[in-house]
Design a protein around this motif. Structure first.
Motif, PDB file in Angstrom:
ATOM      1  N   LEU A  92       6.754 -20.042  13.964  1.00  0.00           N
ATOM      2  CA  LEU A  92       6.296 -19.484  12.691  1.00  0.00           C
ATOM      3  C   LEU A  92       5.688 -18.095  12.896  1.00  0.00           C
ATOM      4  O   LEU A  92       4.849 -17.895  13.784  1.00  0.00           O
ATOM      5  CB  LEU A  92       5.249 -20.417  12.071  1.00  0.00           C
ATOM      6  N   GLU A  93       6.133 -17.138  12.058  1.00  0.00           N
ATOM      7  CA  GLU A  93       5.519 -15.813  11.996  1.00  0.00           C
ATOM      8  C   GLU A  93       5.054 -15.569  10.566  1.00  0.00           C
ATOM      9  O   GLU A  93       5.761 -15.927   9.609  1.00  0.00           O
ATOM     10  CB  GLU A  93       6.511 -14.729  12.418  1.00  0.00           C
ATOM     11  N   ILE A  94       3.865 -14.983  10.412  1.00  0.00           N
ATOM     12  CA  ILE A  94       3.322 -14.715   9.083  1.00  0.00           C
ATOM     13  C   ILE A  94       2.791 -13.287   9.014  1.00  0.00           C
ATOM     14  O   ILE A  94       2.523 -12.648  10.034  1.00  0.00           O
ATOM     15  CB  ILE A  94       2.199 -15.710   8.699  1.00  0.00           C
ATOM     16  N   ASN A  95       2.647 -12.798   7.802  1.00  0.00           N
ATOM     17  CA  ASN A  95       2.054 -11.484   7.556  1.00  0.00           C
ATOM     18  C   ASN A  95       1.593 -11.458   6.105  1.00  0.00           C
ATOM     19  O   ASN A  95       1.865 -12.376   5.332  1.00  0.00           O
ATOM     20  CB  ASN A  95       3.083 -10.375   7.816  1.00  0.00           C
ATOM     21  N   SER A  96       0.891 -10.420   5.746  1.00  0.00           N
ATOM     22  CA  SER A  96       0.531 -10.198   4.344  1.00  0.00           C
ATOM     23  C   SER A  96       1.015  -8.816   3.929  1.00  0.00           C
ATOM     24  O   SER A  96       0.798  -7.831   4.649  1.00  0.00           O
ATOM     25  CB  SER A  96      -0.984 -10.290   4.134  1.00  0.00           C
ATOM     26  N   LEU A  97       1.681  -8.747   2.792  1.00  0.00           N
ATOM     27  CA  LEU A  97       2.130  -7.476   2.225  1.00  0.00           C
ATOM     28  C   LEU A  97       1.118  -6.893   1.255  1.00  0.00           C
ATOM     29  O   LEU A  97       1.360  -5.819   0.687  1.00  0.00           O
ATOM     30  CB  LEU A  97       3.475  -7.659   1.509  1.00  0.00           C
ATOM     31  N   GLY A  98       0.004  -7.605   1.047  1.00  0.00           N
ATOM     32  CA  GLY A  98      -1.010  -7.091   0.138  1.00  0.00           C
ATOM     33  C   GLY A  98      -0.519  -6.987  -1.285  1.00  0.00           C
ATOM     34  O   GLY A  98       0.451  -7.633  -1.691  1.00  0.00           O
ATOM     35  N   GLU A  99      -1.205  -6.127  -2.054  1.00  0.00           N
ATOM     36  CA  GLU A  99      -0.829  -5.887  -3.448  1.00  0.00           C
ATOM     37  C   GLU A  99      -0.170  -4.520  -3.584  1.00  0.00           C
ATOM     38  O   GLU A  99      -0.140  -3.720  -2.634  1.00  0.00           O
ATOM     39  CB  GLU A  99      -2.064  -5.972  -4.346  1.00  0.00           C
ATOM     40  N   ARG A 105      -0.433   2.962  -0.849  1.00  0.00           N
ATOM     41  CA  ARG A 105      -1.201   3.794   0.075  1.00  0.00           C
ATOM     42  C   ARG A 105      -0.604   3.726   1.475  1.00  0.00           C
ATOM     43  O   ARG A 105      -0.473   4.740   2.172  1.00  0.00           O
ATOM     44  CB  ARG A 105      -2.667   3.349   0.095  1.00  0.00           C
ATOM     45  N   HIS A 106      -0.212   2.524   1.890  1.00  0.00           N
ATOM     46  CA  HIS A 106       0.420   2.380   3.200  1.00  0.00           C
ATOM     47  C   HIS A 106       1.752   3.108   3.243  1.00  0.00           C
ATOM     48  O   HIS A 106       2.079   3.783   4.243  1.00  0.00           O
ATOM     49  CB  HIS A 106       0.632   0.894   3.508  1.00  0.00           C
ATOM     50  N   ASP A 159       1.355   6.876   3.853  1.00  0.00           N
ATOM     51  CA  ASP A 159       1.041   7.197   5.248  1.00  0.00           C
ATOM     52  C   ASP A 159       2.204   6.871   6.175  1.00  0.00           C
ATOM     53  O   ASP A 159       2.434   7.579   7.170  1.00  0.00           O
ATOM     54  CB  ASP A 159      -0.203   6.424   5.688  1.00  0.00           C
ATOM     55  N   LEU A 160       2.941   5.808   5.861  1.00  0.00           N
ATOM     56  CA  LEU A 160       4.084   5.426   6.696  1.00  0.00           C
ATOM     57  C   LEU A 160       5.168   6.500   6.648  1.00  0.00           C
ATOM     58  O   LEU A 160       5.722   6.889   7.685  1.00  0.00           O
ATOM     59  CB  LEU A 160       4.643   4.084   6.234  1.00  0.00           C
ATOM     60  N   ILE A 161       5.466   6.990   5.458  1.00  0.00           N
ATOM     61  CA  ILE A 161       6.493   8.037   5.324  1.00  0.00           C
ATOM     62  C   ILE A 161       6.056   9.288   6.077  1.00  0.00           C
ATOM     63  O   ILE A 161       6.853   9.919   6.782  1.00  0.00           O
ATOM     64  CB  ILE A 161       6.762   8.332   3.841  1.00  0.00           C
ATOM     65  N   ALA A 162       4.782   9.659   5.925  1.00  0.00           N
ATOM     66  CA  ALA A 162       4.284  10.843   6.629  1.00  0.00           C
ATOM     67  C   ALA A 162       4.434  10.677   8.142  1.00  0.00           C
ATOM     68  O   ALA A 162       4.838  11.614   8.854  1.00  0.00           O
ATOM     69  CB  ALA A 162       2.824  11.094   6.255  1.00  0.00           C
ATOM     70  N   TYR A 163       4.107   9.486   8.652  1.00  0.00           N
ATOM     71  CA  TYR A 163       4.233   9.208  10.087  1.00  0.00           C
ATOM     72  C   TYR A 163       5.696   9.301  10.520  1.00  0.00           C
ATOM     73  O   TYR A 163       6.027   9.921  11.547  1.00  0.00           O
ATOM     74  CB  TYR A 163       3.671   7.816  10.384  1.00  0.00           C
ATOM     75  N   LEU A 165       0.336  -2.291   7.789  1.00  0.00           N
ATOM     76  CA  LEU A 165       0.000  -2.604   6.399  1.00  0.00           C
ATOM     77  C   LEU A 165      -1.286  -3.426   6.304  1.00  0.00           C
ATOM     78  O   LEU A 165      -2.083  -3.247   5.376  1.00  0.00           O
ATOM     79  CB  LEU A 165       1.164  -3.345   5.739  1.00  0.00           C
ATOM     80  N   ILE A 166      -1.513  -4.294   7.279  1.00  0.00           N
ATOM     81  CA  ILE A 166      -2.697  -5.155   7.210  1.00  0.00           C
ATOM     82  C   ILE A 166      -3.994  -4.349   7.219  1.00  0.00           C
ATOM     83  O   ILE A 166      -5.022  -4.795   6.709  1.00  0.00           O
ATOM     84  CB  ILE A 166      -2.662  -6.190   8.362  1.00  0.00           C
ATOM     85  N   ASP A 167      -3.940  -3.135   7.782  1.00  0.00           N
ATOM     86  CA  ASP A 167      -5.127  -2.281   7.805  1.00  0.00           C
ATOM     87  C   ASP A 167      -5.437  -1.687   6.436  1.00  0.00           C
ATOM     88  O   ASP A 167      -6.513  -1.092   6.246  1.00  0.00           O
ATOM     89  CB  ASP A 167      -4.949  -1.146   8.816  1.00  0.00           C
ATOM     90  N   TYR A 168      -4.536  -1.834   5.484  1.00  0.00           N
ATOM     91  CA  TYR A 168      -4.716  -1.271   4.149  1.00  0.00           C
ATOM     92  C   TYR A 168      -5.109  -2.334   3.127  1.00  0.00           C
ATOM     93  O   TYR A 168      -5.277  -2.021   1.945  1.00  0.00           O
ATOM     94  CB  TYR A 168      -3.420  -0.578   3.691  1.00  0.00           C
ATOM     95  N   LEU A 169      -5.229  -3.582   3.560  1.00  0.00           N
ATOM     96  CA  LEU A 169      -5.502  -4.658   2.621  1.00  0.00           C
ATOM     97  C   LEU A 169      -6.941  -4.612   2.128  1.00  0.00           C
ATOM     98  O   LEU A 169      -7.873  -4.379   2.905  1.00  0.00           O
ATOM     99  CB  LEU A 169      -5.237  -6.017   3.273  1.00  0.00           C
TER     100      LEU A 169
END
Length: 434
Positions: A166-173, A179-180, A183-187, A228-232
């Motif tokens: 099992l792998e899990i993550n959160s995509l937030g809202e 916001r992520h 920053d992702l596109i800029a990176y 993305l988890i750092d932006y939650l």
């Protein structure tokens, strides 16, 4: 000579031996779903094209390149063979106002269609079980759906060697993803020289999918990307922590994978996948998550929702790789006969047994008793009912056990059903004497 017609590439015939294994698997899955309170729903294979463009997102691989879409020449409607089931299920729920009296837990099964390059585990017509829970907002339903998957893997014997993980993550809202995304596109723009052609195409349309690349040359780039988890925010983190706590309580091992994303626009908060290394590149056998925005996106009042889908082909391949055995149906009785009068008595005997619930295979096509017994043995039947001239004259049949060493016996026709029932459902290995 006319050309031999064959199935469309990537759309496969499922022949009887395999189809019977599928049916055994499907029966197990239906019982498992009922144990968790899920009810069946069946949607059409064909839906209006705008349903998927609106739900999945117009700028996605599925909508842009993979959907089987066409114009109905009778009325000019734009139609599509469904590429996935969630959008269809939500459309049905809204169309029939199914949430008026509270949350719903639904499941469906059947073929989906995507124009992909066929390979092992990836087909143009593939089959899924889909599970959707609508109207339930908390992390508890997310966790229960993951836990119920773990129970199914146990039932199938797939957890014995840890072959499915099992792998899990959160995509937030949405605002957190925005916001992520910025920053992702800029990176990624700063690293444009390292992007492959697919990543270049996705950079300004669906950059999250770049994080899910399988290109080994881009793995270091992906590892260094903003997470993305750092932006939650507080709510998203609390939801994700709630899911994890319930998984820990249930002793379900998992890994938080920051690269686990979705190519479909309607997902938010929890996403999860069950993966295996036994199937090569097609290692995901079950994927799901929360999609709270989809109901409103399709014209309904806002309502939370989550679900998952499992690929039947991939699960069957995994079961085969692990030599897992799924019981297939076999007849209880095989009726062999020879001669016109014997055939008529054989038909009567077979129907009498079917009246009591027995599964009966009556031999067709003639042949010697020897050749018929070979067929009877191969059928998997427990008993053979034999009808020849002697049996016709005595208005009886001969009952022969096929799977254990026991004497065959002559049985009056009117006692046949009781004797077969004693054998199939009783304890004794001997056929009762007259």
């Amino acid at each position: 000579m006319s050309q031999t017609l064959q199935a469309i590439r990537g759309m496969n015939d499922i022949l009887p031996d395999e189809a019977e294994r599928w049916e055994g698997f499907e029966e197990l899955v239906r019982d498992w779903l009922a144990a968790y309170g899920y009810r069946p729903i069946r949607m059409p294979l064909v839906e209006p094209t705008p349903l998927f463009a609106r739900a999945i997102g117009a700028v996605t691989d599925i909508v842009e390149k993979e959907m089987y879409s066409f114009t109905d020449t009778l009325n000019g409607e734009q139609l599509t063979l469904r590429p996935e089931g969630t959008a269809s299920c939500v459309r049905a729920v809204l169309q029939h106002n199914m949430l008026y009296d509270g949350p719903k837990r639904l499941w469906y099964a059947g073929p989906m269609f995507r124009h992909e390059r066929p390979q092992k585990g990836r087909y143009r017509q593939f089959h899924q079980f889909g599970i959707e829970a609508l109207g339930l907002p908390g992390p508890d339903i997310d966790a229960e759906q993951i836990i119920m998957c773990a129970r199914l893997w146990d039932d199938l014997g797939l957890n014995d060697k840890g072959d499915i993980k099992l792998e899990i993550n959160s995509l937030g809202e949405a605002d957190e993803r925005l916001r992520h995304r910025t920053d992702l596109i800029a990176y990624l723009e700063k690293q444009a020289g390292q992007l492959d052609a697919e990543a270049q195409r996705r950079l300004h349309t669906n950059p999250l999918r770049i994080l899910d690349t399988k290109n080994p040359a881009m793995q270091a780039l992906v590892e260094g990307a903003p997470k993305l988890i750092d932006y939650l925010g507080e709510h998203s983190l609390k939801h994700f922590e709630g899911v994890q706590q319930l998984l820990k309580d249930a002793a379900i091992p998992y890994r938080v994978n920051p690269q686990l994303v979705r190519g479909l626009d309607y997902y938010n908060l929890t996403v999860f996948e069950w993966v295996t290394e036994q199937l090569g590149a097609q290692g995901t056998v079950c994927a799901g998550g929360r999609y709270d925005g989809l109901v409103e996106q399709l014209g309904g009042k806002p309502a939370p929702a989550c679900g998952f889908a499992m690929g039947i082909e991939r699960l069957m391949a995994l079961l085969e790789a692990q030599s897992a055995v799924i019981e297939v149906a076999a007849p209880d009785v095989y009726v062999v006969h020879q001669g016109e009068a014997a055939q008529r008595l054989a038909f009567r005997a077979a129907e009498m047994l079917r009246d009591t619930g027995c599964a009966v295979f009556t031999h067709m096509g003639g042949g010697s008793f020897k050749s018929q017994f070979k067929r009877a043995d191969a059928s998997g039947a427990q008993l053979a009912v034999i009808v020849g001239d002697d049996e016709v004259a005595a208005n009886e049949v001969t009952l022969k056990p096929l799977r254990v060493a026991a004497e065959q016996q002559h049985i009056p026709l009117d006692a046949l059903a009781d004797r077969v029932g004693d054998w199939l459902y009783g304890i004794d290995e001997e056929i009762p004497e007259e």
